[in-house]
Scaffold this motif. Sequence first.
Motif, short mmCIF file in Angstrom:
data_model
loop_
_atom_site.label_atom_id
_atom_site.label_comp_id
_atom_site.label_asym_id
_atom_site.label_seq_id
_atom_site.Cartn_x
_atom_site.Cartn_y
_atom_site.Cartn_z
N ALA A 1 0.81 -1.22 0.00
CA ALA A 1 0.00 0.00 0.00
C ALA A 1 0.85 1.27 0.00
CB ALA A 1 -0.93 0.00 1.21
N THR A 2 2.02 1.21 0.63
CA THR A 2 2.85 2.41 0.77
C THR A 2 4.04 2.44 -0.19
OG1 THR A 2 4.15 1.35 2.53
CG2 THR A 2 2.23 2.66 3.20
N GLY A 3 4.27 1.34 -0.91
CA GLY A 3 5.39 1.31 -1.84
C GLY A 3 6.75 1.15 -1.18
N LEU A 4 6.76 0.71 0.08
CA LEU A 4 8.01 0.51 0.80
C LEU A 4 8.47 -0.93 0.70
CD1 LEU A 4 7.14 2.46 4.09
CD2 LEU A 4 8.68 3.24 2.27
N HIS A 5 9.78 -1.14 0.78
CA HIS A 5 10.32 -2.49 0.87
C HIS A 5 9.88 -3.09 2.21
CE1 HIS A 5 13.29 -5.70 1.42
NE2 HIS A 5 13.39 -5.70 0.09
N HIS A 6 9.69 -4.42 2.23
CA HIS A 6 9.23 -5.07 3.46
C HIS A 6 10.11 -4.71 4.66
CE1 HIS A 6 6.59 -7.29 0.90
NE2 HIS A 6 6.24 -8.17 1.83
N ASN A 7 11.40 -4.79 4.50
CA ASN A 7 12.31 -4.53 5.62
C ASN A 7 12.24 -3.07 6.07
OD1 ASN A 7 13.17 -7.18 5.60
ND2 ASN A 7 14.98 -6.77 4.33
N THR A 8 12.11 -2.17 5.10
CA THR A 8 12.00 -0.75 5.44
C THR A 8 10.71 -0.49 6.18
OG1 THR A 8 13.27 -0.16 3.46
CG2 THR A 8 11.99 1.59 4.51
N ALA A 9 9.60 -1.07 5.69
CA ALA A 9 8.31 -0.90 6.36
C ALA A 9 8.36 -1.46 7.77
CB ALA A 9 7.21 -1.60 5.55
N ARG A 10 9.01 -2.61 7.94
CA ARG A 10 9.11 -3.22 9.27
C ARG A 10 9.88 -2.33 10.24
NH1 ARG A 10 10.60 -7.67 7.64
NH2 ARG A 10 8.63 -8.83 7.75
N GLU A 11 10.98 -1.75 9.76
CA GLU A 11 11.77 -0.86 10.62
C GLU A 11 10.96 0.36 11.05
OE1 GLU A 11 15.28 0.13 8.49
OE2 GLU A 11 16.09 -1.90 8.51
N HIS A 12 10.22 0.94 10.10
CA HIS A 12 9.40 2.10 10.44
C HIS A 12 8.28 1.72 11.42
CE1 HIS A 12 11.28 5.06 7.96
NE2 HIS A 12 11.01 4.45 6.82
N LEU A 13 7.69 0.55 11.23
CA LEU A 13 6.63 0.09 12.13
C LEU A 13 7.16 -0.12 13.54
CD1 LEU A 13 4.80 -2.32 9.70
CD2 LEU A 13 3.76 -0.33 10.80
N HIS A 14 8.37 -0.64 13.66
CA HIS A 14 8.97 -0.81 14.98
C HIS A 14 9.12 0.55 15.67
CE1 HIS A 14 10.84 -5.01 14.01
NE2 HIS A 14 9.54 -5.05 14.23
N ARG A 15 9.52 1.56 14.89
CA ARG A 15 9.64 2.91 15.46
C ARG A 15 8.27 3.43 15.92
NH1 ARG A 15 13.80 6.30 13.89
NH2 ARG A 15 12.73 7.82 15.25
#
Length: 205
Positions: A38-52
């Motif tokens: 939905a956001t066009g982010l790489h899985h790992n990048t999205a996961r890092e942002h979600l952790h934040r």
Amino acid sequence: MATRHLPDYRTLASLSRINLLHELQQRGSKTITELAEATGLHHNTAREHLHRLIEAGFVDSDPVPSVSKGRPKLRYRAARGSDNPGNRARRESAERRTELLHRMLPLTDVSIESTPKSRQLDSLDDHMDQCGFDAEFDADNSHVTMHDCPFADLAKENPQVCQVHFALVQNALDIDGGPLTATNLRPFSGSKMCTVDLNESPDSP
């Protein structure tokens, strides 16, 4: 009981994190795969942002039930209402302030009444302070004017920034079933200012 920390709103200075939180606020809980798509982010990048976002108190996660072995998949959701750690921390802070004032005031002074509406206004005022807004409440508490938004440059080209903040304002008011609701956010309603419209239920005491 462990001390609950208030959300760190500096976390929302990232457009990627704004987009993730906006998706969860608007669409409900999603997996990392759905959010990345939905956001066009790489899985790992999205996961890092979600952790934040989780660490800052804006997002929660729940394991997806599975019969297979291994680490369970997670579904992410925006922290809302009484589940929002910011609301819990603000409520506890307001209760501590009221208790302290009761202890400090002489018994002959007028007692301090803590009502759902007053707790809502305290919660919203704290929220504005934590965001870095210079906010003013009008005399009848029907409008809140915010000056010098720290996210203004980001918001000018990305309206979802204001939509995310409006949802957080609604969360800040969603405390103890109070009578106030936020009905509208008017971005850039004046020079370097935005306005939130508040409404008080006519059935409130």
